[in-house]
Structures are given as structure tokens and as C-alpha cells.
Motif scaffolding. Structure first.
Motif, short mmCIF file in Angstrom:
data_model
loop_
_atom_site.label_atom_id
_atom_site.label_comp_id
_atom_site.label_asym_id
_atom_site.label_seq_id
_atom_site.Cartn_x
_atom_site.Cartn_y
_atom_site.Cartn_z
N VAL A 177 44.29 -1.83 -8.44
CA VAL A 177 44.60 -0.44 -8.11
C VAL A 177 45.88 -0.04 -8.81
O VAL A 177 46.78 -0.86 -9.01
CB VAL A 177 44.73 -0.27 -6.58
N HIS A 178 45.94 1.21 -9.21
CA HIS A 178 47.14 1.71 -9.89
C HIS A 178 47.22 3.21 -9.68
O HIS A 178 46.21 3.91 -9.69
CB HIS A 178 47.09 1.39 -11.38
N LYS A 179 48.43 3.70 -9.46
CA LYS A 179 48.65 5.15 -9.42
C LYS A 179 49.93 5.45 -10.19
O LYS A 179 50.90 4.69 -10.11
CB LYS A 179 48.73 5.66 -7.99
N GLN A 180 49.91 6.53 -10.93
CA GLN A 180 51.04 6.83 -11.80
C GLN A 180 51.17 8.33 -11.98
O GLN A 180 50.18 9.04 -12.17
CB GLN A 180 50.86 6.15 -13.16
N GLU A 181 52.40 8.80 -11.90
CA GLU A 181 52.68 10.21 -12.13
C GLU A 181 52.69 10.52 -13.62
O GLU A 181 53.26 9.77 -14.42
CB GLU A 181 54.04 10.58 -11.56
#
Length: 638
Positions: A80-84
Motif C-alpha cells: 500500500v502507498h499513498k502520496q501527495e
């Protein structure tokens, strides 16, 4: 502190002293708790340990259960990864599998062969969703603040930083990816024989079941699946509510005809009998042998026929015959079709399928509630396929804080006469987690407790069993609202696989596994104990609950599991010391794709900044955090 405050240097010094003093005190208190464990192995805990050093698999069991000696296996893990990126938050989630074959020799010994080209031949799914930060609360229901009745408080708002840091949408998407892969692997033409997941499935079911309750969420406002078209008809509130009750196995007698599951069992029986059943036939089938339980059946039948808001009754009655409402007789196939169509869109490899096609239905966002529902259905259909194909379904947890062995199972087992003693008065003065207790005992009893070992398998329903609220001997109560979770569905065990050659004190971590219960091997009388649950505060008329507690001297399934796990660990790779290679490989594949995605996102951000038609817009309208990050990157690179 003086009126003028304290100097920064003095403040840092006092903070450091406070930190060291507090840490030292906590460690000393914990050491004292471990000291209180001395003697419990001889006192009673040895009765729970099963030794598997030199054990071989029972080939008769292998032939009977699997019907073959060469078994395919798969391990599943996710990333999983989240990035602005400017004012967007990009979610990425995926799940990947490793493969291999287990060869069972005539001697009962096991050999494990791994698929080496896992990047090319492994199976995986993933998806990506870029969404404006201000829209995230619309899809991530975990961010919403609710009152005691579950109503959303719209007056509470949060800043972008808080939303970015706390959003769990990508985690829910990763979970769905893992469960959907599991379903695909055991339901294909040549299903996997042994499926190992990096999840404790019994806990996942309980969590998703609660999160998707119509009493907890607003189905008409917070679920994008409601109203979606399935085979020309809209997916309804009623189907959402009752699809959550469909897990069970007739050979095991589940869902059990007791407590909150009585209506669930009635629905399953009526689905399996399309012509319907009379009340007396239902009563006989469910073995309801007391007036109290018979009266409850009448009430549950009425509840099943009653409309509640948007939710229709799923049961109809014609004369004396009860049937499933004609509109919902195909609920299983419709839910399965909904699951497959939705997940195939979400995880489609076709880049022309836009994120709106993946995550919106008729303009409505899919939310974390929808992902929970789809995950629950994936697990249910995975279980059904495993029962049908005799595929072994296992979940493994590395670092668990579970406490039910100490708090629930051992006290209940003593009351049933299955163990001689318990922790008694020392319970509060011993380590609070099962893993730490077993790790300490293994270390101090290493000369007598050889690795590998495991605790007797026991029903995961024990996690919600507590002594009777009023202290009546022989009776139990439910931990929350006097409810006891599904029994005869999963069993669990703690295990330890190896110790270092150079230092016998260095042993691998104690891990936890749970596995699916199977009627042909777990329903024998030697494996079943009866709990008496005072569900209606009528101690003279308790409900019986059959729970699985495996026979320590004859459990061929656990022998196979431990023999397999012992072959899947490694002494030469530090990360594999006491862990399982299929999950290790799947984790490495997942991290590889995660890093690839991270690079793509960073490249995409750079590309956008270089576009003449976008550069000015992005520069002047970027967020404070984005500008600060850009300045920091520039400073580091110059």
C-alpha cells in the motif's frame, strides 16, 4: 517551571531524564511480571503444548483430505502507498502471490519446491486512485466523526494534513486485493491446495461484519454499491444486509442455530430448500429442543418476514410453509456476480478503464464501507470454495497482541475439565499478551520444550467467551452484549519453529495461525466440547455451543501444518528465521511493485511541473506543504 519558562537546554535535559527513568521503570515492572511466570509450565501450561520435533505427516490423512501427494500452494501479501501530488492524494494498493509445490513422500516427509520466476509467473492485482484531498472524506468513511447513534457530525472538519495522515482508503483497498486474489486462486479450474495469507481471517470476518452493519452505517448515503445493476436488477438494501449472513457449512452445522445467528441459520436452510419448510421441519432440522429456543424461533421467523425501513423481509409464508422471498432466492449468485464485476473493474489491467469507471457506480463513489463489504464477500466465497475443493486455508500473524489464550481459553477449558489449573490470582501480574507469555516459557523451558512446537488448536469463538456474568459455575457469557462469535468456523494456534545453532537461547518469534474448520476432520467427538451460554439470562435453560478443541494426541491436520511450516522456514536468511518463505517472497514482490509505483508518482509530479500549460497554474496554486517540500528538495540538491 519558573514564570519565565526554562531554557531549551535544561528542558531537553529534563526530558531525557524523564524518558530514561520512565523506560527503566517500565522495563523493571515487566521483568517482575515475567518472574511471576516461573513454574506455570509444570503447573498447567505443558498440557497445551504439542511437540513436533521429528514429526512426519500422516499420508493416510493426506490421501483422504487432498486426494493426492503433490500439492500446490500459494502465499499472499499486499502493498500500500499513498502520496501527495499538489492538491491530490494518490492511493495505490495491490496484492501478490508466490507459488510452489509440496511433495509428500511415502515416509510422510515433506519437500517444498518454489516457483523461482515469481515476478513473471506470479499472480497479482493492483489499482490506483488519484483524488482531491477535499473529496477523501466522501470515500473514506473511517474519517467521519459519529455520535453515539452512528449519525455523522458534519460540524467537525479537519485540515488537509490530518486527512492525508489518517486516511485508510488505501489499506482497505489492499485488503480487498488480498482477499480477492485468495478467492480467485481457490475457485479457478485447478484450485490451489494450500493457501497461506498474511492475515488472521477470523478477526477480519468479525471486523468487516461489524463495519458493514446497517445499524452502524447509512446504507443510502454511505455505500456506492447500493443501486448498482447486477444482471439487469438493482442491488438492494435487503441483499446487502442479508448477504452478510450467508457464511456457513451444513456439514458443520453453521451458522449455529443460537444467539444472533439463529435467523442466519434459518435463512441458509431455506436457501438450501427452495420448496420451503414448515416451522416444525425447521425446528427439527435445527434440533431446537426446549420451549425457550422454540419460542425464539417463532420470533426470528417474524423478524425475517418484517420490513425494516429500506430493508424488506427476506422470508415469506404461504400457509404453513416458509420460503425465501422470490426476489432473493438467487442472492448468493447475485452477490458473487457483483463481487466479480466490481473487482474486475477496480483491478483491471486495461489502462483505458478510467479511475471513475473503477471507483464510481452511476456517479457514486465506492467507499470504505463498500470495500469492507466486498472483502467480506471475498472471504465468504473463498471459504466456500475451500470447503468444496478441500483446499487448506491458513492465515498467519507475525506480531500479535492477542490475549484470549490467557484470558478466555484457559479459564474456560479448566471449567470444562480440559486442563488442571489456570493463572488464578497471578493473572494480572503476568505479561498481558499470549505471545510474550509463550516466548518466555519457551526460552526458560528450552531443554524440555524442543522446537518446533505448537499449542493445541482451539476454536476462535473462545475470543468472545467470558465467565458467567453472575459467576454461575458451568455457564459462560459473551464478551460484548453477551454475544459469542461464530463457532466451528476457524481454529487458531500459536507456534514456534526454530532456534539458532550458535545460541540455544535465541529462538524464533512465537507466531499465530488460524485455519478453516473442515467437517470431515474437525467434527469428531474427541475434538468437540460443549459450552453452555446463558444468552437470555435464563441460567436454567442455556444454549449449547459446540466448540472445537483439537485432540492433542491425534490431530493430523496440525501435524501437516507444522511439518509444512518447518520446511518453509530458513536458518540462513535472517528475515526468514521462524517465518514462512511463501509470505516472505510475496512480501518482496509487493515491495518491489510499491517502489516501482513510488518512482512513477514522483516522475509524474516532475512531468506535470514541466508542462508549460500547467506549470504556472500548479506553481501559484500549490499547497503550503507542497511549496515547503519543493524548497527543501531544492536546498538538498544544491
Amino acid at each position: 517551571m519558573s514564570d519565565q519558562g526554562s531554557r531549551l537546554k535544561e528542558r531537553l535535559k529534563s526530558t531525557g531524564e524523564l524518558l530514561l527513568g520512565g523506560a527503566r521503570k517500565q522495563i523493571e515492572e515487566y521483568k517482575d511480571k515475567f518472574e511471576n511466570l516461573k513454574g506455570i509450565y509444570d503447573k498447567f501450561l505443558s498440557e497445551l503444548f504439542v511437540h513436533y520435533s521429528g514429526a512426519t505427516t500422516d499420508t493416510i490423512f493426506i490421501d483422504s483430505f487432498f486426494g493426492k501427494r503433490n500439492l500446490s500452494f500459494a502465499g499472499i501479501d499486499g502493498s500500500v502507498h499513498k502520496q501527495e501530488v499538489f492538491d491530490l492524494l494518490i492511493f495505490f494498493a495491490g496484492a501478490y502471490s508466490s507459488y510452489g509445490t509440496v511433495h509428500v513422500k511415502d515416509s510422510g516427509e515433506i519437500e517444498v519446491e518454489y516457483e523461482e520466476e515469481y515476478l513473471e509467473k506470479g499472480f497479482g492485482v493492483s489499482s490506483i486512485l488519484p483524488v482531491y484531498i477535499n473529496e477523501i472524506p466522501r470515500i473514506d468513511q473511517t474519517l467521519l466523526q459519529r455520535d453515539s447513534q452512528g449519525v455523522i457530525d458534519d460540524s467537525i472538519t479537519f485540515g488537509d494534513s490530518w486527512i492525508v495522515d489518517n486516511s485508510a482508503f488505501a489499506d482497505y483497498l489492499m485488503g480487498l486485493a488480498e482477499f480477492y486474489i485468495a478467492y480467485k486462486l481457490v475457485s479457478k479450474e485447478n484450485p490451489i491446495d494450500v493457501l497461506i495469507m498474511d492475515r488472521i481471517l477470523s478477526a477480519e470476518i468479525a471486523s468487516f461484519y461489524a463495519e458493514t452493519s446497517e445499524f452502524r452505517i447509512s446504507l443510502d448515503k454511505e455505500c456506492g454499491l447500493i443501486g448498482s445493476e447486477v444482471d439487469g436488477k438493482e442491488f438492494s438494501y435487503t441483499e446487502w444486509v442479508y448477504a452478510r449472513t450467508l457464511v456457513g457449512n451444513s456439514g458443520l452445522g453453521t451458522p449455529p442455530p443460537r444467539g444472533e445467528y439463529l435467523l442466519h441459520r434459518v435463512i441458509c436452510e431455506l436457501l438450501n430448500n427452495p420448496k420451503g419448510m414448515t416451522r416444525d421441519e425447521i425446528e427439527t432440522k435445527l434440533k431446537l429442543d426446549t420451549d425457550t429456543r422454540k419460542t425464539r424461533l417463532d420470533k426470528e421467523l417474524e423478524q425475517g418476514m418484517k420490513r425494516k425501513g429500506f430493508v424488506e423481509g427476506i422470508i415469506t409464508r404461504k400457509g404453513k410453509v416458509y420460503q425465501i422471498h422470490p426476489r432473493y432466492k438467487d442472492i448468493r449468485s447475485r452477490v458473487k456476480q457483483l463481487l466479480e464485476e466490481t473487482c474486475e473493474r477496480i483491478f483491471s489491467e486495461d489502462s483505458s478503464v478510467t479511475y471513475e469507471d473503477r471507483f464510481k457506480i452511476d456517479g457514486r463513489w465506492l467507499t470504505t464501507n463498500d470495500l469492507s463489504f466486498l472483502s467480506l464477500m471475498s472471504i465468504f466465497f473463498t471459504m466456500e470454495a475451500c470447503w468444496e475443493n478441500n483446499s487448506l486455508l491458513l492465515g498467519v500473524a507475525k506480531d500479535t497482541s492477542a490475549r484470549d489464550l490467557k484470558r478466555q481459553f484457559i479459564p474456560a477449558l479448566k471449567d470444562l475439565g480440559g486442563i488442571s489449573q489456570t493463572f488464578d490470582d497471578k493473572s494480572k501480574d503476568t505479561p498481558d499478551t499470549d505471545r510474550m507469555i509463550l516466548q518466555w516459557v519457551s526460552l526458560h523451558e528450552r531443554e524440555r520444550l524442543e522446537v518446533p512446537w505448537a499449542i493445541r488448536e482451539y476454536d476462535t469463538a473462545f475470543k468472545t467467551v467470558v465467565p458467567h456474568f453472575e459467576g454461575i459455575k458451568g455457564l459462560v457469557s459473551g464478551a460484548r452484549r453477551n454475544q459469542i462469535s461464530l463457532n466451528k468456523t476457524f481454529v487458531k494456534s500459536y507456534f514456534q519453529l526454530c532456534q539458532a545453532v550458535s545460541d540455544v537461547k535465541l529462538r524464533s518469534n512465537v507466531l499465530l495461525y488460524d485455519r478453516l474448520v473442515y467437517p470431515e476432520i474437525d467434527s469428531e467427538a474427541d475434538n468437540i466440547l460443549i459450552l453452555k451460554h446463558d444468552y437470555l439470562s435464563r441460567p436454567e435453560d442455556p444454549e449449547p455451543i459446540e466448540v472445537v478443541v483439537a485432540d492433542a494426541s491425534n490431530n493430523p491436520m496440525q501435524t501437516f501444518v507444522m511439518s509444512l511450516f518447518s520446511r518453509m522456514t530458513s536458518m540462513s536468511i535472517p528475515e526468514l528465521f521462524g517465518h514462512l518463505k511463501p509470505l516472505y517472497v510475496a512480501d518482496k514482490v509487493a515491495k518491489y511493485y510499491q517502489e516501482q509505483f513510488r518512482g512513477m508518482v514522483e516522475s509524474a509530479g516532475t512531468w506535470l511541473l514541466q508542462r508549460p500549460e500547467l506549470r504556472e497554474f500548479l506553481f501559484y496554486l500549490s499547497t503550503f506543504r507542497e511549496r515547503r517540500s519543493e524548497h527543501e528538495r531544492t536546498r538538498r540538491n544544491t
